[in-house]
Design a protein around this motif. Structure first.
Motif, PDB file in Angstrom:
ATOM      1  N   PRO A 195     190.986  93.023  19.396  1.00  0.00           N
ATOM      2  CA  PRO A 195     191.381  91.509  18.853  1.00  0.00           C
ATOM      3  C   PRO A 195     191.248  90.356  19.689  1.00  0.00           C
ATOM      4  CG  PRO A 195     193.365  92.984  20.192  1.00  0.00           C
ATOM      5  CD  PRO A 195     191.671  93.711  20.000  1.00  0.00           C
ATOM      6  N   LEU A 196     191.389  89.337  19.078  1.00  0.00           N
ATOM      7  CA  LEU A 196     191.471  88.039  19.613  1.00  0.00           C
ATOM      8  C   LEU A 196     192.625  87.818  20.206  1.00  0.00           C
ATOM      9  CD1 LEU A 196     189.052  85.859  17.204  1.00  0.00           C
ATOM     10  CD2 LEU A 196     188.544  86.630  19.504  1.00  0.00           C
ATOM     11  N   PRO A 197     192.833  87.019  21.148  1.00  0.00           N
ATOM     12  CA  PRO A 197     194.246  86.640  21.764  1.00  0.00           C
ATOM     13  C   PRO A 197     195.027  85.703  20.937  1.00  0.00           C
ATOM     14  CG  PRO A 197     192.530  85.389  22.982  1.00  0.00           C
ATOM     15  CD  PRO A 197     191.869  86.404  22.049  1.00  0.00           C
ATOM     16  N   GLU A 198     196.407  86.011  20.929  1.00  0.00           N
ATOM     17  CA  GLU A 198     197.088  84.923  20.136  1.00  0.00           C
ATOM     18  C   GLU A 198     197.421  84.045  20.948  1.00  0.00           C
ATOM     19  OE1 GLU A 198     200.829  87.002  19.382  1.00  0.00           O
ATOM     20  OE2 GLU A 198     199.988  88.761  18.113  1.00  0.00           O
TER      21      GLU A 198
ATOM     22  N   ARG B 236     181.019  85.890  22.770  1.00  0.00           N
ATOM     23  CA  ARG B 236     182.355  86.251  22.491  1.00  0.00           C
ATOM     24  C   ARG B 236     182.466  86.723  24.129  1.00  0.00           C
ATOM     25  NH1 ARG B 236     184.873  87.789  17.400  1.00  0.00           N
ATOM     26  NH2 ARG B 236     185.730  89.445  18.559  1.00  0.00           N
ATOM     27  N   PHE B 237     184.027  86.592  24.489  1.00  0.00           N
ATOM     28  CA  PHE B 237     184.027  86.971  26.217  1.00  0.00           C
ATOM     29  C   PHE B 237     185.278  87.799  26.357  1.00  0.00           C
ATOM     30  CE2 PHE B 237     182.176  82.393  25.778  1.00  0.00           C
ATOM     31  CZ  PHE B 237     181.121  82.568  26.641  1.00  0.00           C
ATOM     32  N   GLY B 238     184.945  88.947  27.054  1.00  0.00           N
ATOM     33  CA  GLY B 238     185.834  89.796  27.231  1.00  0.00           C
ATOM     34  C   GLY B 238     186.982  89.223  28.196  1.00  0.00           C
ATOM     35  N   LEU B 239     188.256  89.637  27.990  1.00  0.00           N
ATOM     36  CA  LEU B 239     189.396  89.480  28.889  1.00  0.00           C
ATOM     37  C   LEU B 239     190.153  90.607  29.184  1.00  0.00           C
ATOM     38  CD1 LEU B 239     190.593  85.997  27.077  1.00  0.00           C
ATOM     39  CD2 LEU B 239     188.860  86.452  28.847  1.00  0.00           C
ATOM     40  N   ALA B 240     190.715  90.734  30.127  1.00  0.00           N
ATOM     41  CA  ALA B 240     191.695  91.779  30.599  1.00  0.00           C
ATOM     42  C   ALA B 240     192.907  91.321  31.217  1.00  0.00           C
ATOM     43  CB  ALA B 240     190.874  92.784  31.448  1.00  0.00           C
ATOM     44  N   ARG B 241     193.969  91.607  30.647  1.00  0.00           N
ATOM     45  CA  ARG B 241     195.316  91.299  31.096  1.00  0.00           C
ATOM     46  C   ARG B 241     196.092  92.389  31.630  1.00  0.00           C
ATOM     47  NH1 ARG B 241     200.375  91.369  30.118  1.00  0.00           N
ATOM     48  NH2 ARG B 241     200.468  92.653  28.038  1.00  0.00           N
ATOM     49  N   VAL B 242     196.519  92.479  32.976  1.00  0.00           N
ATOM     50  CA  VAL B 242     197.216  93.350  33.581  1.00  0.00           C
ATOM     51  C   VAL B 242     198.496  93.779  33.042  1.00  0.00           C
ATOM     52  CG1 VAL B 242     198.048  94.197  35.776  1.00  0.00           C
ATOM     53  CG2 VAL B 242     195.988  92.912  35.663  1.00  0.00           C
TER      54      VAL B 242
ATOM     55  N   PHE C   6     195.728  72.835  26.619  1.00  0.00           N
ATOM     56  CA  PHE C   6     196.809  73.822  26.646  1.00  0.00           C
ATOM     57  C   PHE C   6     197.118  74.549  25.260  1.00  0.00           C
ATOM     58  CE2 PHE C   6     197.810  72.963  30.880  1.00  0.00           C
ATOM     59  CZ  PHE C   6     198.973  73.597  31.256  1.00  0.00           C
ATOM     60  N   ALA C   7     197.124  73.693  24.317  1.00  0.00           N
ATOM     61  CA  ALA C   7     197.383  74.166  22.992  1.00  0.00           C
ATOM     62  C   ALA C   7     196.252  75.199  22.306  1.00  0.00           C
ATOM     63  CB  ALA C   7     197.405  73.269  21.846  1.00  0.00           C
ATOM     64  N   ARG C   8     195.093  75.491  22.948  1.00  0.00           N
ATOM     65  CA  ARG C   8     194.200  76.096  22.497  1.00  0.00           C
ATOM     66  C   ARG C   8     193.540  77.173  23.262  1.00  0.00           C
ATOM     67  NH1 ARG C   8     190.411  71.545  19.388  1.00  0.00           N
ATOM     68  NH2 ARG C   8     190.964  70.238  21.178  1.00  0.00           N
ATOM     69  N   VAL C   9     193.219  76.854  24.385  1.00  0.00           N
ATOM     70  CA  VAL C   9     192.484  77.669  25.407  1.00  0.00           C
ATOM     71  C   VAL C   9     193.384  78.770  25.933  1.00  0.00           C
ATOM     72  CG1 VAL C   9     190.726  76.372  25.741  1.00  0.00           C
ATOM     73  CG2 VAL C   9     192.576  76.326  27.553  1.00  0.00           C
ATOM     74  N   PRO C  10     193.212  80.260  25.961  1.00  0.00           N
ATOM     75  CA  PRO C  10     193.860  81.080  26.676  1.00  0.00           C
ATOM     76  C   PRO C  10     193.682  81.178  28.199  1.00  0.00           C
ATOM     77  CG  PRO C  10     192.123  82.050  25.274  1.00  0.00           C
ATOM     78  CD  PRO C  10     191.810  80.789  25.150  1.00  0.00           C
ATOM     79  N   LEU C  11     194.550  82.031  28.727  1.00  0.00           N
ATOM     80  CA  LEU C  11     194.100  82.421  30.161  1.00  0.00           C
ATOM     81  C   LEU C  11     193.006  83.359  30.141  1.00  0.00           C
ATOM     82  CD1 LEU C  11     197.842  82.979  31.523  1.00  0.00           C
ATOM     83  CD2 LEU C  11     196.561  81.252  31.881  1.00  0.00           C
ATOM     84  N   GLY C  12     192.058  82.964  31.241  1.00  0.00           N
ATOM     85  CA  GLY C  12     191.077  84.125  31.470  1.00  0.00           C
ATOM     86  C   GLY C  12     189.719  83.221  30.754  1.00  0.00           C
TER      87      GLY C  12
ATOM     88  N   TYR D 184     190.696  92.394  25.406  1.00  0.00           N
ATOM     89  CA  TYR D 184     190.649  91.905  24.095  1.00  0.00           C
ATOM     90  C   TYR D 184     189.460  90.787  24.342  1.00  0.00           C
ATOM     91  CZ  TYR D 184     193.931  88.900  26.449  1.00  0.00           C
ATOM     92  OH  TYR D 184     194.616  88.119  27.400  1.00  0.00           O
ATOM     93  N   GLN D 185     189.090  89.942  23.264  1.00  0.00           N
ATOM     94  CA  GLN D 185     188.039  88.876  23.500  1.00  0.00           C
ATOM     95  C   GLN D 185     188.384  87.686  23.123  1.00  0.00           C
ATOM     96  OE1 GLN D 185     184.205  90.344  21.955  1.00  0.00           O
ATOM     97  NE2 GLN D 185     184.773  92.519  21.771  1.00  0.00           N
ATOM     98  N   THR D 186     187.670  86.627  23.420  1.00  0.00           N
ATOM     99  CA  THR D 186     187.958  85.104  22.871  1.00  0.00           C
ATOM    100  C   THR D 186     186.743  84.729  22.497  1.00  0.00           C
ATOM    101  OG1 THR D 186     189.154  83.142  23.306  1.00  0.00           O
ATOM    102  CG2 THR D 186     188.159  84.206  25.119  1.00  0.00           C
ATOM    103  N   GLN D 187     186.657  83.639  21.583  1.00  0.00           N
ATOM    104  CA  GLN D 187     185.408  82.832  21.508  1.00  0.00           C
ATOM    105  C   GLN D 187     185.331  81.486  22.171  1.00  0.00           C
ATOM    106  OE1 GLN D 187     184.443  83.984  17.119  1.00  0.00           O
ATOM    107  NE2 GLN D 187     182.503  83.433  18.155  1.00  0.00           N
ATOM    108  N   PHE D 188     186.584  81.006  22.687  1.00  0.00           N
ATOM    109  CA  PHE D 188     186.639  79.652  23.425  1.00  0.00           C
ATOM    110  C   PHE D 188     186.075  79.749  24.722  1.00  0.00           C
ATOM    111  CE2 PHE D 188     190.456  79.388  20.543  1.00  0.00           C
ATOM    112  CZ  PHE D 188     190.392  78.238  20.224  1.00  0.00           C
ATOM    113  N   TRP D 189     185.579  78.729  25.273  1.00  0.00           N
ATOM    114  CA  TRP D 189     184.609  78.417  26.416  1.00  0.00           C
ATOM    115  C   TRP D 189     184.788  77.187  26.846  1.00  0.00           C
ATOM    116  CZ3 TRP D 189     179.361  76.919  27.073  1.00  0.00           C
ATOM    117  CH2 TRP D 189     178.724  76.969  25.705  1.00  0.00           C
TER     118      TRP D 189
END
Length: 232
Positions: free
Chosen positions: A19-22, A35-41, A219-225, A108-113
């Protein structure tokens, strides 16, 4: 660094079903591009950061950063069941390695960069191959130039406690400034942050400074990572 090349192998290994992050605002529909992989502890979990897959332990990372944000890591490389991640503990250009353990990590993954052009003094917010916005930025002064490289966002910080020089808010990065100005006392962590002054030119200690309006938009758009690529 080529964002598409850096992301392709990771996205393939993780699989398109992740899934993409909320986000606080809806993301655009999926578009062609990296698409960039992200890992949240996960809450309460600990992960060991190693010098190489299966090698010595450098440090242990908890579920929160030093600024108390959820610890979210950009998966820049994959080797077997190991993730290569940039972290501020290692400094610029190095990856630490954590095991792909889904009991400890939410992946999960995101397409933001984000791409920052140091010579053009512009910051681009991208989603896959789509350019969403381009913003003017102030870059590092001569002798304390903004370091080139590939980083990721570790923290989203807001409020007056940051100090007047950071404007409304800051996005802390994994990068560090190795060439601080003489007499500087503000630490060596790189960031994208607001400013009460004008934007443009080359006068910062290495951070990317932009308007508070731009920071609110980010702030409104990009997720951590989210990956941040600084190029010449």
């Amino acid at each position: 660094s080529d964002p598409a090349a850096a992301a392709a192998a990771v996205a393939t290994a993780l699989g398109a079903a992740l899934p993409l992050p909320e986000l606080t605002t809806p993301a655009p529909a999926t578009v062609p591009g990296p698409r960039f992989g992200l890992a949240r502890v996960r809450d309460g979990a600990l992960v060991r950061l190693r010098a190489a897959p299966g090698d010595r332990v450098i440090t242990t990372l908890g579920d929160r950063t030093e600024f108390n944000s959820p610890r979210t890591l950009w998966i820049r490389e994959i080797r077997g069941d190991w993730f290569g991640v940039p972290t501020p503990e290692l400094g610029n250009g190095r990856l630490g390695w954590i095991r792909d353990d889904r009991t400890r990590l939410e992946v999960y993954q995101t397409q933001f960069w984000i791409r920052a052009d140091r010579s053009g003094r512009v910051l681009e917010l991208r989603y896959g191959n789509r350019l969403l916005d381009a913003f003017p930025v102030t870059v590092g002064r001569p002798g304390s130039e903004t370091p080139l490289g590939a980083y990721s966002i570790t923290d989203a910080l807001a409020g007056r406690s940051l100090g007047v020089y950071y404007g409304c808010c800051a996005l802390a990065l994994t990068g560090r400034q190795p060439s601080l100005p003489p007499g500087w006392f503000g630490g060596d962590r790189m960031a994208i942050h607001g400013t009460p002054g004008e934007v443009g030119g080359a006068s910062s200690a290495g951070c990317l400074r932009t308007s508070d309006e731009t920071m609110v938009s980010l702030f409104a758009r990009v997720p951590l990572g989210t990956p941040v690529f600084v190029r010449a």
